[in-house]
Design a protein around this motif. Structure first.
Motif, PDB file in Angstrom:
ATOM      1  N   LEU A 112       0.769  -1.238   0.011  1.00  0.00           N
ATOM      2  CA  LEU A 112      -0.083  -0.110   0.028  1.00  0.00           C
ATOM      3  C   LEU A 112       0.760   1.301  -0.001  1.00  0.00           C
ATOM      4  N   SER A 113       1.809   1.338   0.935  1.00  0.00           N
ATOM      5  CA  SER A 113       2.668   2.482   1.062  1.00  0.00           C
ATOM      6  C   SER A 113       3.531   2.776  -0.094  1.00  0.00           C
ATOM      7  N   ALA A 114       3.954   1.346  -0.964  1.00  0.00           N
ATOM      8  CA  ALA A 114       4.876   1.653  -2.076  1.00  0.00           C
ATOM      9  C   ALA A 114       3.927   2.160  -3.311  1.00  0.00           C
ATOM     10  N   GLY A 115       2.657   1.609  -3.244  1.00  0.00           N
ATOM     11  CA  GLY A 115       1.689   2.401  -4.421  1.00  0.00           C
ATOM     12  C   GLY A 115       1.454   3.889  -3.923  1.00  0.00           C
ATOM     13  N   LEU A 116       1.248   4.165  -2.881  1.00  0.00           N
ATOM     14  CA  LEU A 116       1.025   5.525  -2.405  1.00  0.00           C
ATOM     15  C   LEU A 116       2.405   6.296  -2.961  1.00  0.00           C
ATOM     16  N   LEU A 117       3.572   5.693  -2.804  1.00  0.00           N
ATOM     17  CA  LEU A 117       4.821   6.604  -3.143  1.00  0.00           C
ATOM     18  C   LEU A 117       4.932   6.455  -4.645  1.00  0.00           C
ATOM     19  N   ALA A 118       4.684   5.748  -5.424  1.00  0.00           N
ATOM     20  CA  ALA A 118       4.497   5.725  -6.931  1.00  0.00           C
ATOM     21  C   ALA A 118       3.519   6.792  -7.457  1.00  0.00           C
ATOM     22  N   GLY A 119       2.317   6.677  -6.697  1.00  0.00           N
ATOM     23  CA  GLY A 119       1.573   7.803  -7.066  1.00  0.00           C
ATOM     24  C   GLY A 119       2.261   9.318  -6.803  1.00  0.00           C
ATOM     25  N   LEU A 120       2.919   9.433  -5.715  1.00  0.00           N
ATOM     26  CA  LEU A 120       3.593  10.836  -5.350  1.00  0.00           C
ATOM     27  C   LEU A 120       4.862  10.718  -6.578  1.00  0.00           C
ATOM     28  N   GLY A 121       5.368   9.744  -6.976  1.00  0.00           N
ATOM     29  CA  GLY A 121       6.302   9.881  -8.218  1.00  0.00           C
ATOM     30  C   GLY A 121       5.632  10.559  -9.274  1.00  0.00           C
ATOM     31  N   TYR A 122       4.610  10.128  -9.551  1.00  0.00           N
ATOM     32  CA  TYR A 122       3.841  10.845 -10.763  1.00  0.00           C
ATOM     33  C   TYR A 122       3.600  12.396 -10.431  1.00  0.00           C
ATOM     34  N   THR A 123       3.169  12.619  -9.124  1.00  0.00           N
ATOM     35  CA  THR A 123       3.057  13.985  -8.630  1.00  0.00           C
ATOM     36  C   THR A 123       4.337  14.945  -8.798  1.00  0.00           C
ATOM     37  N   VAL A 124       5.653  14.160  -8.372  1.00  0.00           N
ATOM     38  CA  VAL A 124       6.756  14.859  -8.406  1.00  0.00           C
ATOM     39  C   VAL A 124       7.295  15.200  -9.816  1.00  0.00           C
ATOM     40  N   PHE A 125       6.962  14.174 -10.870  1.00  0.00           N
ATOM     41  CA  PHE A 125       7.320  14.331 -12.304  1.00  0.00           C
ATOM     42  C   PHE A 125       6.563  15.432 -12.781  1.00  0.00           C
ATOM     43  N   ASN A 126       5.209  15.448 -12.487  1.00  0.00           N
ATOM     44  CA  ASN A 126       4.431  16.679 -13.171  1.00  0.00           C
ATOM     45  C   ASN A 126       4.880  18.038 -12.578  1.00  0.00           C
ATOM     46  N   VAL A 127       5.506  18.146 -11.408  1.00  0.00           N
ATOM     47  CA  VAL A 127       6.086  19.323 -11.002  1.00  0.00           C
ATOM     48  C   VAL A 127       7.228  19.759 -11.681  1.00  0.00           C
ATOM     49  N   LEU A 128       7.937  18.682 -11.863  1.00  0.00           N
ATOM     50  CA  LEU A 128       9.419  18.777 -12.819  1.00  0.00           C
ATOM     51  C   LEU A 128       9.327  19.452 -14.087  1.00  0.00           C
ATOM     52  N   ILE A 129       8.271  19.105 -14.943  1.00  0.00           N
ATOM     53  CA  ILE A 129       7.996  19.312 -16.166  1.00  0.00           C
ATOM     54  C   ILE A 129       6.983  20.369 -16.244  1.00  0.00           C
ATOM     55  N   SER A 130       6.704  20.911 -17.510  1.00  0.00           N
ATOM     56  CA  SER A 130       5.768  21.903 -17.814  1.00  0.00           C
ATOM     57  C   SER A 130       4.462  21.254 -18.060  1.00  0.00           C
ATOM     58  N   LYS A 131       3.501  21.955 -18.240  1.00  0.00           N
ATOM     59  CA  LYS A 131       2.150  21.284 -18.631  1.00  0.00           C
ATOM     60  C   LYS A 131       2.233  21.054 -20.131  1.00  0.00           C
ATOM     61  N   GLN A 132       2.818  21.817 -20.750  1.00  0.00           N
ATOM     62  CA  GLN A 132       2.813  21.428 -22.331  1.00  0.00           C
ATOM     63  C   GLN A 132       3.460  20.139 -22.522  1.00  0.00           C
ATOM     64  N   LEU A 133       4.707  20.014 -21.990  1.00  0.00           N
ATOM     65  CA  LEU A 133       5.491  18.744 -21.888  1.00  0.00           C
ATOM     66  C   LEU A 133       4.815  17.559 -21.598  1.00  0.00           C
TER      67      LEU A 133
END
Length: 228
Positions: A112-133
């Motif tokens: 469960l926690s690893a799934g949560l952290l993987a979801g957070l990984g998507y969030t972090v990735f979204n922060v690092l790139i632009s909305k267009q990219l």
């Protein structure tokens, strides 16, 4: 003024989940404080469990405290899974002894926690790139990042357990049974099982995320910080 009042009363579904988590823990604390007063002999064991649940109150409230100091809200789905994890690990796991009563409870929480952290990984990735990219970047690359992010945090957690066991004489990695050191592969089973559960949970969410992104890129909005 009316808009401010509406914002204060406009509760999200995850806010009700937070209330349920907090109320459940308060009921537990109240009940066992009463038990400690009536049965002083068990105070040592009960006080440790109560302190853990009190810590759970703080941990469950941390995202709300953090949101107070930033103009964004955490993704609702991630906050919901976070609250479920806190409830299952602290109240059920420690408070109601699910760790000792259900053999695979610890492994379930690692998934469960690893799934949560993987979801957070998507969030972090979204922060690092632009909305267009975000609209054109490879879904496979994002999913690999999410899986790696979740698995890596799991590895760091095992480092933490190893450090606690080494410096404080704890048994978080369960290398002892009934006070006796386990030998050979038996001493590694808990740690390796935790790591496998971390990889499984991370990869499961990454696979789901990959197909969701391929189907509809707007799915990423569910894992993105939103303005208040």
């Amino acid at each position: 003024m009316n808009n401010m009042a509406k914002q204060k009363t406009n509760w999200r579904w995850v806010d009700w989940l937070y209330v349920f988590t907090i109320v459940s823990q308060l009921i537990y604390i109240g009940y066992y404080l009463e038990q400690m007063l009536t049965n002083p002999k068990d105070n040592g064991t009960l006080s440790f469990a109560v302190l853990q649940v009190v810590a759970g109150l703080v941990i469950a409230t941390l995202p709300i405290i953090i949101e107070r100091f930033m103009p964004y809200r955490f993704p609702e789905i991630l906050y919901a899974v976070y609250l479920i994890f806190v409830y299952c690990s602290i109240l059920l796991g420690t408070g109601l002894h699910f760790y000792s009563r259900l053999y695979y409870w610890d492994k379930f929480l690692h998934v469960l926690s690893a799934g949560l952290l993987a979801g957070l990984g998507y969030t972090v990735f979204n922060v690092l790139i632009s909305k267009q990219l975000r609209q054109t970047i490879s879904a496979l690359l994002m999913s690999l990042f999410a899986a790696t992010f979740g698995s890596t945090i799991g590895v760091l957690w095992e480092f933490y357990e190893f450090t606690g066991d080494s410096l404080l004489g704890l048994n978080m990695q369960r290398y002892m049974a009934k006070g006796h050191l386990l030998l050979g592969q038996a001493a590694l089973l808990d740690t390796m099982g935790d790591l496998l559960a971390d990889v499984l949970g991370s990869c499961l969410i990454a696979i789901i995320g990959y197909f969701c992104i391929k189907h509809n890129r707007d799915w990423l909005d569910k894992l993105t910080f939103t303005k208040k």
